[in-house]
Design an enzyme around this catalytic site. Structure first.
Site, PDB file in Angstrom:
ATOM      1  N   HIS A 104      51.186 -70.198 -25.881  1.00 54.54           N
ATOM      2  CA  HIS A 104      50.797 -71.595 -25.647  1.00 54.54           C
ATOM      3  C   HIS A 104      49.316 -71.726 -25.303  1.00 54.54           C
ATOM      4  O   HIS A 104      48.704 -70.810 -24.765  1.00 54.54           O
ATOM      5  CB  HIS A 104      51.702 -72.297 -24.625  1.00 54.54           C
ATOM      6  CG  HIS A 104      51.485 -71.964 -23.188  1.00 54.54           C
ATOM      7  ND1 HIS A 104      52.525 -71.953 -22.270  1.00 54.54           N
ATOM      8  CD2 HIS A 104      50.378 -71.655 -22.474  1.00 54.54           C
ATOM      9  CE1 HIS A 104      52.050 -71.662 -21.067  1.00 54.54           C
ATOM     10  NE2 HIS A 104      50.754 -71.468 -21.169  1.00 54.54           N
TER      11      HIS A 104
ATOM     12  N   GLU B  99      53.635 -75.890 -25.754  1.00 49.67           N
ATOM     13  CA  GLU B  99      54.621 -74.812 -25.858  1.00 49.67           C
ATOM     14  C   GLU B  99      55.007 -74.585 -27.326  1.00 49.67           C
ATOM     15  O   GLU B  99      54.748 -75.455 -28.177  1.00 49.67           O
ATOM     16  CB  GLU B  99      55.867 -75.206 -25.056  1.00 49.67           C
ATOM     17  CG  GLU B  99      55.618 -75.404 -23.569  1.00 49.67           C
ATOM     18  CD  GLU B  99      55.440 -74.093 -22.800  1.00 49.67           C
ATOM     19  OE1 GLU B  99      54.911 -73.113 -23.365  1.00 49.67           O
ATOM     20  OE2 GLU B  99      55.827 -74.066 -21.622  1.00 49.67           O
TER      21      GLU B  99
ATOM     22  N   ASP C 130      45.117 -79.823 -18.947  1.00 49.47           N
ATOM     23  CA  ASP C 130      46.465 -80.245 -18.557  1.00 49.47           C
ATOM     24  C   ASP C 130      46.569 -80.507 -17.062  1.00 49.47           C
ATOM     25  O   ASP C 130      45.679 -80.162 -16.289  1.00 49.47           O
ATOM     26  CB  ASP C 130      47.509 -79.199 -19.005  1.00 49.47           C
ATOM     27  CG  ASP C 130      47.062 -77.767 -18.742  1.00 49.47           C
ATOM     28  OD1 ASP C 130      46.159 -77.561 -17.900  1.00 49.47           O
ATOM     29  OD2 ASP C 130      47.602 -76.854 -19.370  1.00 49.47           O
TER      30      ASP C 130
ATOM     31  N   ASN D  70      53.589 -66.683 -24.280  1.00 53.31           N
ATOM     32  CA  ASN D  70      54.356 -67.172 -25.451  1.00 53.31           C
ATOM     33  C   ASN D  70      53.442 -67.841 -26.485  1.00 53.31           C
ATOM     34  O   ASN D  70      53.918 -68.520 -27.387  1.00 53.31           O
ATOM     35  CB  ASN D  70      55.452 -68.148 -25.006  1.00 53.31           C
ATOM     36  CG  ASN D  70      54.894 -69.407 -24.345  1.00 53.31           C
ATOM     37  OD1 ASN D  70      53.671 -69.569 -24.217  1.00 53.31           O
ATOM     38  ND2 ASN D  70      55.779 -70.295 -23.927  1.00 53.31           N
TER      39      ASN D  70
HETATM   40  C1  GLP Z   1      49.121 -71.907 -17.853  1.00 55.11           C
HETATM   41  C2  GLP Z   1      48.109 -72.982 -18.354  1.00 55.11           C
HETATM   42  C3  GLP Z   1      47.327 -72.493 -19.542  1.00 55.11           C
HETATM   43  C4  GLP Z   1      46.905 -71.052 -19.275  1.00 55.11           C
HETATM   44  C5  GLP Z   1      48.109 -70.172 -19.298  1.00 55.11           C
HETATM   45  C6  GLP Z   1      47.827 -68.728 -18.945  1.00 55.11           C
HETATM   46  O1  GLP Z   1      50.447 -72.279 -17.848  1.00 55.11           O
HETATM   47  N1  GLP Z   1      48.662 -74.265 -18.647  1.00 55.11           N
HETATM   48  O2  GLP Z   1      46.192 -73.338 -19.765  1.00 55.11           O
HETATM   49  O3  GLP Z   1      46.010 -70.619 -20.285  1.00 55.11           O
HETATM   50  O4  GLP Z   1      49.168 -70.694 -18.531  1.00 55.11           O
HETATM   51  O5  GLP Z   1      47.587 -68.559 -17.591  1.00 55.11           O
HETATM   52  P1  GLP Z   1      47.001 -67.232 -16.971  1.00 55.11           P
HETATM   53  O6  GLP Z   1      45.538 -67.222 -17.252  1.00 55.11           O
HETATM   54  O7  GLP Z   1      47.282 -67.353 -15.504  1.00 55.11           O
HETATM   55  O8  GLP Z   1      47.703 -66.098 -17.596  1.00 55.11           O
END
Ligand code: GLP
Length: 268
Positions: free
Chosen positions: A139, A144, A67, A137
């Site tokens: 995702h 989402e 992304d 959540n």
């Molecule tokens: C972000 C990214 C995801 C990631 C998630 C968790 O928003 N778009 O690809 O896996 O949130 O992030 P973190 O590893 O900082 O908890």
């Protein structure tokens, strides 16, 4: 799903690095799917060390990220391009021309950009190993809750929960994007292997929903239940709400025995 539970986050990263190294050393033109967020940072550190110590070369590797934010350009330190350069690409021998993120600059048509990203992945031969984190959540990427389980690369509007989870990474007066381009769940499911890393207690509920909850767009990661080769690497805290931990440990002992007898078999 293969659920592997480790004592701590460092072991999760080491094991993920072994998976990546195995792919890169085995395949002539490996295609990696990469993730951002705080979870994979220690994986990238280990990959850089492997490169610096001569155990790994990224020369023939192509990478597709999950992304990218909309509304900020790649020079912005908050962009995922900047994150990837900073945490991995600037420190290894990868050809940056073979590193891709689903971008959509101002004035570009997001539908066309999404289709073009899908085509580029296909043209590369498809993703061999997709690294994933998970949002609190549920995702994956920026898919989402309520995302179609068949979705492809497109724009997503971020939820309030995601915005507030990620606000820790932005200064008080800094612009925080509310839109992003993301691979779809269908895109992720096309990868030959998916490797999801989750660490810390804040992920325990999402992990429980992903592994034992119903297949539901309310927990996008639950779509991995439909994947033939989904490997879930957890530390104890992220696994804390899983009931059947003894079973997963036992199943992994059996898998190791099979690997010892017949060799590691990954069908990349
Ligand atoms: C972000 C990214 C995801 C990631 C998630 C968790 O928003 N778009 O690809 O896996 O949130 O992030 P973190 O590893 O900082 O908890």
């Amino acid at each position: 799903m293969q659920i592997i539970i480790f004592d701590d986050a460092q072991q999760v990263a080491s094991n993920a690095a072994e998976w990546v190294a195995e792919l890169i050393n085995k395949k002539t033109n490996p295609v990696l799917g990469l993730a951002t967020g705080s979870t994979p940072i220690s994986l990238y550190k280990q990959l850089v060390t492997k490169y610096q110590t001569g155990q790994l070369s990224f020369k023939n590797t192509s990478c597709f990220n999950l992304d990218e934010y909309l509304g900020i350009d790649e020079g912005n330190p908050q962009s995922y391009r900047h994150f990837m350069n900073d945490n991995l690409f600037n420190h290894v021998d990868i050809d940056k021309g073979n590193t891709f993120l689903p971008t959509c600059a101002q004035g570009q048509n997001p539908r066309e950009q999404g289709l073009a990203y899908e085509e580029k992945i296909k043209y590369s031969g498809g993703i061999d190993l997709q690294i994933l984190g998970i949002g609190a959540n549920g995702h994956i990427g920026f898919n989402e809750p309520t995302s179609s389980l068949a979705s492809r690369t497109r724009i997503k509007t971020l939820t309030q929960q995601t915005l507030s989870d990620n606000s820790r990474l932005f200064d008080k007066d800094e612009f925080q994007p509310t839109l992003a381009m993301t691979m779809g769940i269908g895109t992720i499911l096309d990868a030959r292997y998916v490797l999801l890393m989750a660490t810390g207690k804040s992920k325990a509920k999402a992990v429980q929903d992903m592994v034992t909850g119903p297949l539901s767009s309310m927990c996008p990661a639950s779509a991995l239940q439909m994947h033939e080769n989904a490997i879930i690497l957890l530390d104890k805290a992220a696994a804390s709400q899983l009931e059947d931990q003894n079973y997963y440990q036992w199943a992994n002992v059996q898998n190791l025995k099979i690997n010892q007898e017949f060799g590691l078999y990954h069908n990349y």
